[in-house]
Design a protein around this motif. Structure first.
Motif, PDB file in Angstrom:
ATOM      1  N   SER A  30       0.867  -1.176   0.000  1.00  0.00           N
ATOM      2  CA  SER A  30       0.000   0.000   0.000  1.00  0.00           C
ATOM      3  C   SER A  30       0.900   1.220   0.000  1.00  0.00           C
ATOM      4  CB  SER A  30      -0.874   0.040   1.257  1.00  0.00           C
ATOM      5  OG  SER A  30      -1.773  -1.028   1.260  1.00  0.00           O
ATOM      6  N   PHE A  31       0.457   2.284  -0.624  1.00  0.00           N
ATOM      7  CA  PHE A  31       1.236   3.515  -0.629  1.00  0.00           C
ATOM      8  C   PHE A  31       0.308   4.700  -0.808  1.00  0.00           C
ATOM      9  CE2 PHE A  31       0.950   2.125  -4.990  1.00  0.00           C
ATOM     10  CZ  PHE A  31       0.864   3.280  -5.751  1.00  0.00           C
ATOM     11  N   THR A  32       0.831   5.861  -0.548  1.00  0.00           N
ATOM     12  CA  THR A  32       0.064   7.087  -0.719  1.00  0.00           C
ATOM     13  C   THR A  32       0.571   7.781  -1.965  1.00  0.00           C
ATOM     14  OG1 THR A  32      -0.194   7.287   1.659  1.00  0.00           O
ATOM     15  CG2 THR A  32      -0.634   9.251   0.349  1.00  0.00           C
ATOM     16  N   GLY A  33      -0.318   7.943  -2.945  1.00  0.00           N
ATOM     17  CA  GLY A  33       0.046   8.616  -4.188  1.00  0.00           C
ATOM     18  C   GLY A  33      -0.067  10.120  -4.048  1.00  0.00           C
ATOM     19  N   ASP A  34       0.465  10.815  -5.008  1.00  0.00           N
ATOM     20  CA  ASP A  34       0.407  12.267  -5.034  1.00  0.00           C
ATOM     21  C   ASP A  34      -0.736  12.679  -5.948  1.00  0.00           C
ATOM     22  OD1 ASP A  34       1.021  14.918  -4.666  1.00  0.00           O
ATOM     23  OD2 ASP A  34       2.658  14.929  -6.131  1.00  0.00           O
ATOM     24  N   TRP A  35      -1.903  12.917  -5.379  1.00  0.00           N
ATOM     25  CA  TRP A  35      -3.092  13.287  -6.140  1.00  0.00           C
ATOM     26  C   TRP A  35      -3.138  14.797  -6.292  1.00  0.00           C
ATOM     27  CZ3 TRP A  35      -6.778   9.941  -8.121  1.00  0.00           C
ATOM     28  CH2 TRP A  35      -6.609   8.603  -7.784  1.00  0.00           C
ATOM     29  N   PRO A  36      -3.185  15.309  -7.524  1.00  0.00           N
ATOM     30  CA  PRO A  36      -3.306  16.758  -7.717  1.00  0.00           C
ATOM     31  C   PRO A  36      -4.572  17.302  -7.051  1.00  0.00           C
ATOM     32  CG  PRO A  36      -2.973  15.637  -9.818  1.00  0.00           C
ATOM     33  CD  PRO A  36      -3.127  14.590  -8.772  1.00  0.00           C
ATOM     34  N   GLU A  37      -5.652  16.547  -7.158  1.00  0.00           N
ATOM     35  CA  GLU A  37      -6.903  16.858  -6.469  1.00  0.00           C
ATOM     36  C   GLU A  37      -7.403  15.566  -5.843  1.00  0.00           C
ATOM     37  OE1 GLU A  37      -9.976  18.997  -8.571  1.00  0.00           O
ATOM     38  OE2 GLU A  37      -8.476  19.750  -9.985  1.00  0.00           O
ATOM     39  N   ALA A  38      -7.691  15.616  -4.575  1.00  0.00           N
ATOM     40  CA  ALA A  38      -8.188  14.419  -3.900  1.00  0.00           C
ATOM     41  C   ALA A  38      -9.533  14.011  -4.491  1.00  0.00           C
ATOM     42  CB  ALA A  38      -8.331  14.677  -2.409  1.00  0.00           C
ATOM     43  N   VAL A  39      -9.716  12.704  -4.670  1.00  0.00           N
ATOM     44  CA  VAL A  39     -11.005  12.157  -5.098  1.00  0.00           C
ATOM     45  C   VAL A  39     -11.499  11.245  -3.988  1.00  0.00           C
ATOM     46  CG1 VAL A  39     -10.427  12.333  -7.555  1.00  0.00           C
ATOM     47  CG2 VAL A  39     -10.034  10.183  -6.354  1.00  0.00           C
ATOM     48  N   GLU A  40     -12.785  11.007  -3.968  1.00  0.00           N
ATOM     49  CA  GLU A  40     -13.356  10.169  -2.921  1.00  0.00           C
ATOM     50  C   GLU A  40     -12.656   8.819  -2.880  1.00  0.00           C
ATOM     51  OE1 GLU A  40     -17.587   8.121  -1.694  1.00  0.00           O
ATOM     52  OE2 GLU A  40     -17.606   9.759  -3.145  1.00  0.00           O
ATOM     53  N   GLY A  41     -12.145   8.464  -1.735  1.00  0.00           N
ATOM     54  CA  GLY A  41     -11.429   7.203  -1.547  1.00  0.00           C
ATOM     55  C   GLY A  41      -9.920   7.342  -1.581  1.00  0.00           C
ATOM     56  N   SER A  42      -9.406   8.458  -2.119  1.00  0.00           N
ATOM     57  CA  SER A  42      -7.951   8.607  -2.223  1.00  0.00           C
ATOM     58  C   SER A  42      -7.284   8.707  -0.857  1.00  0.00           C
ATOM     59  CB  SER A  42      -7.581   9.813  -3.092  1.00  0.00           C
ATOM     60  OG  SER A  42      -8.051  11.018  -2.538  1.00  0.00           O
ATOM     61  N   GLU A  43      -8.068   9.056   0.158  1.00  0.00           N
ATOM     62  CA  GLU A  43      -7.502   9.136   1.511  1.00  0.00           C
ATOM     63  C   GLU A  43      -7.073   7.762   2.029  1.00  0.00           C
ATOM     64  OE1 GLU A  43     -11.982   8.686   2.057  1.00  0.00           O
ATOM     65  OE2 GLU A  43     -10.671   9.745   0.670  1.00  0.00           O
ATOM     66  N   HIS A  44      -7.540   6.691   1.394  1.00  0.00           N
ATOM     67  CA  HIS A  44      -7.167   5.327   1.786  1.00  0.00           C
ATOM     68  C   HIS A  44      -5.906   4.845   1.069  1.00  0.00           C
ATOM     69  CE1 HIS A  44     -10.846   4.939   4.048  1.00  0.00           C
ATOM     70  NE2 HIS A  44     -11.513   5.393   3.003  1.00  0.00           N
TER      71      HIS A  44
END
Length: 188
Positions: free
Chosen positions: A158-172
């Motif tokens: 599991s890892f945390t990606g670099d989202w330009p804009e958070a989308v629902e679920g990206s916090e996981h």
């Protein structure tokens, strides 16, 4: 039409720079459910399809002398279903490739993603000199994760990606799956 790969129900062919393929991509990328785990379901402009998406899908990779993205059509009808990615991580080496897919909602739940992914995995390890296959998705994208598992890939991290804009679920976060040639051969 050049066929890169055919299965029982699918034909994977190179994309073209025609209006027909651009229209197909525009429709695919403007379905909010298709794009839910990619950009939160926001529409994609025709200009973005022409300027960014289509050039990426038309790119050839020197290590193969061919593409890394393939239009998926239903073999029986010729209907456009979406696309598959089987792209080298390094354009000069086929050792590691990334597997991906994006299918129209009408194609969901029919096994097309698994069928195409399994066929690409087999072709990669038997014909294309691939040593390792990776695939990523959002952690909450259970359907895509299941396809990866059915194609023989196993959870790596599991890892945390670099989202330009958070989308629902990206916090996981995101997840990576993988499969090596040695593991694939052992399972056959």
């Amino acid at each position: 039409m050049h066929v890169f790969l055919a299965t029982e129900r699918l034909v994977l062919r190179p994309f073209t720079d025609t209006y027909a393929d651009a229209d197909r991509l525009f429709a695919l990328d403007n379905d909010p459910e298709v794009m839910r785990f990619l950009n939160g379901g926001k529409p994609v402009s025709r200009e973005a399809i022409q300027a960014r998406s289509l050039p990426r899908l038309l790119r050839d990779y020197p290590c193969w002398g061919t593409r890394g993205y393939w239009a998926a059509e239903e073999k029986a009808t010729g209907a456009f279903l979406g696309w598959f990615e089987f792209r080298p991580s390094d354009e000069h080496s086929a050792a590691v490739v990334e597997l991906g897919y994006r299918l129209r909602q009408a194609a969901w739940g029919k096994g097309y993603a698994t069928e195409g992914s399994c066929a690409l995995v087999g072709k990669g390890f038997t014909d294309l000199g691939v040593e390792r296959i990776t695939a990523n998705t959002m952690a909450v994208n259970a359907r895509s994760r299941r396809v990866m598992e059915k194609a023989g890939l196993t959870f790596l991290r599991s890892f945390t990606g670099d989202w330009p804009e958070a989308v629902e679920g990206s916090e996981h976060g995101e997840v990576e799956y993988g499969l090596t040639r040695a593991d694939w051969e052992q399972r056959r």
